[in-house]
Design a protein around this motif. Structure first.
Motif, mmCIF file in Angstrom:
data_model
loop_
_atom_site.group_PDB
_atom_site.id
_atom_site.type_symbol
_atom_site.label_atom_id
_atom_site.label_comp_id
_atom_site.label_asym_id
_atom_site.label_seq_id
_atom_site.Cartn_x
_atom_site.Cartn_y
_atom_site.Cartn_z
ATOM 1 N N ASN A 1 -27.548 71.591 35.944
ATOM 2 C CA ASN A 1 -28.243 72.233 36.634
ATOM 3 C C ASN A 1 -29.582 73.000 37.483
ATOM 4 O OD1 ASN A 1 -26.568 74.569 35.123
ATOM 5 N ND2 ASN A 1 -28.017 74.263 32.992
ATOM 6 N N LEU A 2 -30.889 71.155 37.290
ATOM 7 C CA LEU A 2 -31.544 71.133 38.129
ATOM 8 C C LEU A 2 -30.498 69.873 39.544
ATOM 9 C CD1 LEU A 2 -34.573 70.123 39.073
ATOM 10 C CD2 LEU A 2 -33.328 67.587 37.703
ATOM 11 N N LEU A 3 -29.865 69.684 39.319
ATOM 12 C CA LEU A 3 -28.976 69.120 40.944
ATOM 13 C C LEU A 3 -29.005 70.129 41.162
ATOM 14 C CD1 LEU A 3 -26.984 66.012 39.164
ATOM 15 C CD2 LEU A 3 -28.793 66.044 40.863
ATOM 16 N N LYS A 4 -28.393 71.758 40.724
ATOM 17 C CA LYS A 4 -27.204 72.648 41.767
ATOM 18 C C LYS A 4 -27.913 73.473 42.003
ATOM 19 C CE LYS A 4 -23.523 73.388 38.971
ATOM 20 N NZ LYS A 4 -23.133 74.437 37.558
ATOM 21 N N SER A 5 -29.825 73.055 41.887
ATOM 22 C CA SER A 5 -31.283 74.290 42.120
ATOM 23 C C SER A 5 -31.130 73.652 43.472
ATOM 24 C CB SER A 5 -31.993 74.146 40.968
ATOM 25 O OG SER A 5 -32.877 73.146 40.834
ATOM 26 N N VAL A 6 -31.709 72.275 43.210
ATOM 27 C CA VAL A 6 -32.032 71.625 44.696
ATOM 28 C C VAL A 6 -30.663 71.706 45.395
ATOM 29 C CG1 VAL A 6 -33.884 70.821 43.757
ATOM 30 C CG2 VAL A 6 -31.638 69.296 43.434
ATOM 31 N N HIS A 7 -29.491 72.155 45.374
ATOM 32 C CA HIS A 7 -28.321 71.922 46.579
ATOM 33 C C HIS A 7 -28.305 70.732 46.632
ATOM 34 C CE1 HIS A 7 -29.685 76.210 46.690
ATOM 35 N NE2 HIS A 7 -30.687 76.001 47.431
ATOM 36 N N ALA A 8 -27.842 69.981 45.767
ATOM 37 C CA ALA A 8 -27.220 68.595 45.492
ATOM 38 C C ALA A 8 -25.695 68.783 46.059
ATOM 39 C CB ALA A 8 -27.599 67.434 44.434
ATOM 40 N N GLU A 9 -25.274 67.633 46.252
ATOM 41 C CA GLU A 9 -23.795 68.193 46.713
ATOM 42 C C GLU A 9 -22.923 67.394 45.867
ATOM 43 O OE1 GLU A 9 -20.445 66.417 49.997
ATOM 44 O OE2 GLU A 9 -22.197 66.305 50.503
ATOM 45 N N PHE A 10 -22.020 67.517 44.952
ATOM 46 C CA PHE A 10 -21.062 67.182 43.939
ATOM 47 C C PHE A 10 -20.426 66.605 44.514
ATOM 48 C CE2 PHE A 10 -23.924 69.422 41.204
ATOM 49 C CZ PHE A 10 -23.992 68.688 40.173
ATOM 50 N N LEU A 11 -19.997 64.907 44.818
ATOM 51 C CA LEU A 11 -19.220 64.456 45.195
ATOM 52 C C LEU A 11 -17.552 64.635 45.293
ATOM 53 C CD1 LEU A 11 -21.029 61.305 46.347
ATOM 54 C CD2 LEU A 11 -20.956 62.831 47.645
ATOM 55 N N PRO A 12 -16.666 64.407 45.995
ATOM 56 C CA PRO A 12 -15.115 64.459 45.587
ATOM 57 C C PRO A 12 -14.696 63.816 44.559
ATOM 58 C CG PRO A 12 -15.373 63.725 47.212
ATOM 59 C CD PRO A 12 -16.867 64.362 47.291
ATOM 60 N N CYS A 13 -14.867 62.390 44.513
ATOM 61 C CA CYS A 13 -15.184 61.075 43.873
ATOM 62 C C CYS A 13 -16.094 61.101 42.532
ATOM 63 C CB CYS A 13 -15.547 60.193 44.218
ATOM 64 S SG CYS A 13 -16.496 59.404 45.484
ATOM 65 N N ARG A 14 -16.086 60.190 41.554
ATOM 66 C CA ARG A 14 -16.125 60.415 40.597
ATOM 67 C C ARG A 14 -17.658 58.626 40.140
ATOM 68 N NH1 ARG A 14 -16.655 64.281 36.485
ATOM 69 N NH2 ARG A 14 -17.513 62.623 34.315
ATOM 70 N N PHE A 15 -18.375 58.636 39.856
ATOM 71 C CA PHE A 15 -18.823 57.133 39.131
ATOM 72 C C PHE A 15 -18.377 56.506 38.060
ATOM 73 C CE2 PHE A 15 -22.156 54.495 37.495
ATOM 74 C CZ PHE A 15 -22.083 53.357 37.857
ATOM 75 N N HIS A 16 -17.903 55.352 38.593
ATOM 76 C CA HIS A 16 -17.547 54.688 36.955
ATOM 77 C C HIS A 16 -18.147 52.838 36.859
ATOM 78 C CE1 HIS A 16 -13.878 57.727 37.944
ATOM 79 N NE2 HIS A 16 -13.508 56.794 38.422
ATOM 80 N N ARG A 17 -18.446 53.329 35.702
ATOM 81 C CA ARG A 17 -19.255 51.965 35.096
ATOM 82 C C ARG A 17 -18.452 50.950 34.118
ATOM 83 N NH1 ARG A 17 -24.228 53.620 33.505
ATOM 84 N NH2 ARG A 17 -23.220 53.021 31.235
ATOM 85 N N LEU A 18 -17.982 50.204 34.128
ATOM 86 C CA LEU A 18 -17.856 49.489 33.294
ATOM 87 C C LEU A 18 -18.568 48.050 32.912
ATOM 88 C CD1 LEU A 18 -14.547 50.405 34.776
ATOM 89 C CD2 LEU A 18 -13.871 48.763 34.510
ATOM 90 N N ILE A 19 -18.617 48.331 31.297
ATOM 91 C CA ILE A 19 -19.190 46.952 31.050
ATOM 92 C C ILE A 19 -18.255 46.064 30.174
ATOM 93 C CG2 ILE A 19 -21.124 46.415 29.618
ATOM 94 C CD1 ILE A 19 -22.369 48.635 29.932
ATOM 95 N N LEU A 20 -18.442 45.111 30.846
ATOM 96 C CA LEU A 20 -17.152 44.214 30.306
ATOM 97 C C LEU A 20 -18.059 42.441 29.268
ATOM 98 C CD1 LEU A 20 -16.172 44.632 33.607
ATOM 99 C CD2 LEU A 20 -14.246 43.494 32.888
ATOM 100 N N THR A 21 -17.692 42.855 28.161
ATOM 101 C CA THR A 21 -18.366 41.534 27.374
ATOM 102 C C THR A 21 -16.953 40.902 26.569
ATOM 103 O OG1 THR A 21 -19.401 43.599 26.674
ATOM 104 C CG2 THR A 21 -20.216 41.652 25.488
ATOM 105 N N PRO A 22 -17.859 39.030 26.755
ATOM 106 C CA PRO A 22 -16.567 38.577 26.173
ATOM 107 C C PRO A 22 -16.752 38.542 24.688
ATOM 108 C CG PRO A 22 -18.132 37.379 28.342
ATOM 109 C CD PRO A 22 -18.262 38.877 27.589
ATOM 110 N N ALA A 23 -15.953 38.680 23.963
ATOM 111 C CA ALA A 23 -16.013 38.063 22.821
ATOM 112 C C ALA A 23 -16.666 37.167 22.066
ATOM 113 C CB ALA A 23 -14.278 37.606 21.584
ATOM 114 N N THR A 24 -17.299 36.355 22.554
ATOM 115 C CA THR A 24 -18.105 35.525 21.889
ATOM 116 C C THR A 24 -19.394 35.828 22.041
ATOM 117 O OG1 THR A 24 -17.259 33.601 23.874
ATOM 118 C CG2 THR A 24 -19.199 33.519 22.932
ATOM 119 N N PHE A 25 -20.259 36.952 23.240
ATOM 120 C CA PHE A 25 -21.192 37.631 23.168
ATOM 121 C C PHE A 25 -21.501 39.363 22.119
ATOM 122 C CE2 PHE A 25 -21.040 35.158 27.016
ATOM 123 C CZ PHE A 25 -22.013 33.742 26.723
#
Length: 290
Positions: free
Chosen positions: A260-284
């Motif tokens: 709602n805050l972002l809409k109120s300041v007229h930020a643009e919601f992009l057509p793509c999404r942000f993806h974050r992968l966290i990869l953890t070896p079994a050792t850790f």
């Protein structure tokens, strides 16, 4: 696989990436920081030059690393051809698979391809995917109104390294030593904005990460609904824009207040999404803070 070290070519790459917005924004932000002092000791890996089809930014091999620190062990990805990205992952010298790390970008095949390569390498890895709405602020042409901050306090200023502990404790991704060290480095290296109370303590803030992304926008519960979050967000966006950086950010789908805050300041919601992968070896897997 090619490591791009030439400063002239890195500046050329920066210009080339602009023509592939918004999908190239994360890599673009990282390359901008490389070209402006490289405080996070990053480097660029491509499949070829100048007609590249995939580009990855990563931590320099000679930089000191903590194998549990996925905040700093971070790769940003952009590709024109997903097969070129897959081939870079398959190269044994591109990714350090023996530590906890993250891969991020704004293209939908990121998770499937990364997981497929890990499986083909017979790696025992846990891969955690989080997906966000991606946003970009419109140009902020004038200083945001902060006349309501009357008197000596509260006051609009910036964060200091001594504030890192508070940010670490309040960040949903924080609460550990790796994050504390990471936040302190972000504060030391990149633009930040905060509102401080009469005792000089931050009550609302926003910081910038290694990919020139606005992040960890937060207001302490007792100080909400006072206009601080809007002021901090617009001021930080203007700071970034004044330095030539894109004012980009990410927000979870269920974070209604921030949306709602972002809409109120007229930020643009992009057509793509942000993806974050966290990869953890079994050792850790038992030691990592995700």
């Amino acid at each position: 696989m090619l490591v791009l070290n030439c400063s002239t070519k890195l500046l050329t790459l920066e210009k080339m990436l602009k023509s592939h917005f918004p999908e190239s924004l994360k890599v673009y932000g990282a390359v901008m920081n490389i070209n402006r002092g490289n405080p996070f000791q990053k480097e660029v890996v491509l499949d070829s030059w100048p007609d590249f089809k995939a580009v990855i930014t990563r931590r320099q091999r000679e930089a000191e690393t903590d194998n549990l620190d996925h905040y700093t062990n971070a790769y940003a990805v952009f590709y024109k051809d997903v097969r070129a990205y897959q081939q870079l992952l398959e190269d044994r010298d591109v990714i350090n698979w023996d530590q906890v790390f993250q891969i991020q970008g704004l293209q939908s095949e990121l998770y499937a391809v990364s997981k497929a390569v890990a499986n083909a390498k017979l790696l025992d890895l846990d891969i955690k995917l989080t997906s966000f709405k991606a946003v970009q602020f419109s140009p902020v042409s004038s200083v945001p109104d902060h006349g309501f901050l009357s008197g000596p306090s509260p006051r609009l200023t910036y964060l200091s390294i001594s504030d890192a502990d508070l940010l670490n404790r309040t960040w949903s991704r924080g609460g550990n030593q790796q994050c504390l060290r990471y936040i302190a480095k972000l504060i030391a290296c990149f633009p930040s904005v905060c509102v401080r109370d009469e005792k000089g303590n931050p009550v609302s803030w926003g910081i910038t990460d290694q990919f020139a992304t606005m992040c960890h926008g937060y207001t302490l519960p007792d100080h909400r609904r006072k206009g601080y979050s809007r002021l901090v967000a617009l001021t930080l966006a203007r700071k970034l824009q004044s330095r030539g950086f894109p004012s980009q950010g990410n927000v979870l789908d269920d974070n209604t207040a921030s949306i709602n805050l972002l809409k109120s300041v007229h930020a643009e919601f992009l057509p793509c999404r942000f993806h974050r992968l966290i990869l953890t070896p079994a050792t850790f897997s038992r030691q990592a803070h995700l």
